[in-house]
Write an enzyme that holds these catalytic residues in place. Sequence first.
Site, mmCIF file in Angstrom:
data_model
loop_
_atom_site.group_PDB
_atom_site.id
_atom_site.type_symbol
_atom_site.label_atom_id
_atom_site.label_comp_id
_atom_site.label_asym_id
_atom_site.label_seq_id
_atom_site.Cartn_x
_atom_site.Cartn_y
_atom_site.Cartn_z
ATOM 1 N N ASP A 324 -0.007 48.183 9.087
ATOM 2 C CA ASP A 324 0.618 47.584 7.916
ATOM 3 C C ASP A 324 -0.066 48.047 6.628
ATOM 4 O OD1 ASP A 324 2.615 45.606 7.095
ATOM 5 O OD2 ASP A 324 0.912 44.460 6.349
ATOM 6 N N GLU A 353 2.373 52.458 8.030
ATOM 7 C CA GLU A 353 3.428 52.019 7.118
ATOM 8 C C GLU A 353 3.184 52.661 5.766
ATOM 9 O OE1 GLU A 353 5.519 48.162 5.007
ATOM 10 O OE2 GLU A 353 3.417 48.105 5.504
ATOM 11 N N ASP A 420 11.784 44.148 6.958
ATOM 12 C CA ASP A 420 11.552 44.230 5.518
ATOM 13 C C ASP A 420 12.764 44.733 4.731
ATOM 14 O OD1 ASP A 420 8.943 43.267 5.416
ATOM 15 O OD2 ASP A 420 8.068 45.228 5.845
#
Length: 587
Positions: A324, A353, A420
């Site tokens: 992340d 990410e 997301d």
Amino acid sequence: MHLEAFYHGQRNNWSYAYDKRTIHLRFRTKRNDVEHVYVAAGDKYDWGRTYREKEMLKTASDALFDYWEVAFRPKYKRLTYGFKITAGNETEWMTENGITSYQPQPPGGYFEFPYIHAIDVFTPPEWAKNAVFYQIFPERFCNGDPSNDPENVEPWGSAPTYTNYMGGDLKGVQDHLDYLQDLGVNAIYFTPLFESPAYHKYDTLDYKKIDPAFGTNEQLKELVDECHRRGIRVVLDAVFNHSSENFFAFKDVREKGEQSKYADWYHIHEFPVQVKDGIPTYDTFGFFGAMPKLNTANPEVKKYLLDVARYWIGDIKLDGWRLDVANEIDHHFWRDFRSVVKEANPDAYIIGEVWNDSIAWLLGDQFDSVMNYPFSSKVLEFFANGNLDGFSFANSMGYLLMRYPQQANEVVFNLLCSHDTDRALTRCGEDKRKLKLAVVFLMTYMGTPCIYYGDEIGLKGGNDPECRRCMEWDPKKQDHELYDFYKLMINLRKNNQVLRSGQFHFLKADLGDKRIIYERIDDSMHFMIWMNNHSEPTTLTHPFETDDWIDALSGEAVHIRDGKMSISLDPFGFRIISRKLAPQEWE
Ligand code: CA
């Protein structure tokens, strides 16, 4: 020729070792400006005997440039080279010394690939090339065990908010492995499972413990073992950028201030740590005071987090990490992270990410892959919103492919949506025909595809929290036709190596025209995908030399007439045709 458009770099995506023997070189010219590009190359210590010229292939184009590519397998693992560019009767040479209209005296001043070091070759795990991922947001996938539900759990299927709980857990996933296997996916990506005060678990309280509302470490181990028995890999999400504000180290800082032995675990500007006028006195994820940013350059923090990385890969046998906010963490940390993870499992797959150009992480010393949001953005602009023509779409894809070395393109994490973003079906205005075109593209393109849970049965929803709705398990409310379509496309990809690793080219992608044709080709198979991304029916025609094509889904023969194939396509329709190749037909 427009010399100012010529470009080559002796590194990154321009010049790299594809494997232990092979060097890939790329060269850029202005679009439609030159006819041929050759590489003149040899071994600088034995130039006379090793010298040769090899023609480059135009592999991609974007709005401004053409990109040329060639592979070399030099006997001594070294390559010294220059480029010869021709158009009409004009010839130019480009070496490190610059551009000349004659061949400079070799090899001094030429470009160099000094030596292929096996240890430096970027080698993503082989299995990732063959994987079809399924992303699970565990709180919302299935509640398999009511006994571990959070106190204030709401009935399954309630409207999602930013804070509510539905009771999803690991048992719920375990109970549906048959479902995933039937769908055909062979890898799961879980968003975070570690203990956290939030339903999404993106602020970690304990990196070594599964959240009690999801289950236990032993349960995850069992689930991973069962997945492995079924040929399914498991990748977990890790949040090393920031912790929860109630993580032991930050709690200590809050209590003891500057005296805390963990004060240097974070980036603190001012004690006591607090949020003043909406701005924390310490670095955070965004401006969220509850997500203090960890100081990953501090050796103690690094050791702590690398132990976490090693534990889940080594002891629990996970197959990789999705990282992340990976771009906000230092590169030194990621280099050490890769060493630790690959030592625990050389086959681990590391996905960062990063929403932008990620070349800085994709050179072999950090990640294997990144979440390919630039891909989803362009694919949905074209198929869902319909505001690109084939020409702009192909240019965008060409540009994206040329940003990374080929081995990164083969395993870049391609998705249409996630926890997301808006759901893909919602982005498509709930038009299933448009979603299907996007899915066909995803499953027949370069890169590792990922399906967001529930997309396959028609789950809808805008951005967070809507995209995190409960999975629909009532068969009467599932879209079975869509499920069968996903299954068909997943199997087509899994059964055809060429769709995973073959070369990719657009054959038709024109200005003001939303119909496209593209191909995937390797030494044994040739696929051609025809798409009508338009609301009117159409007939497309393309010249062909051979008459041995079949419909890849139905197996019916598809014939040519007078050296041409004509295919009728419904509004937002597609056709996939294929043929077997004799080895000599390739290239
Ligand atoms: Ca539960």
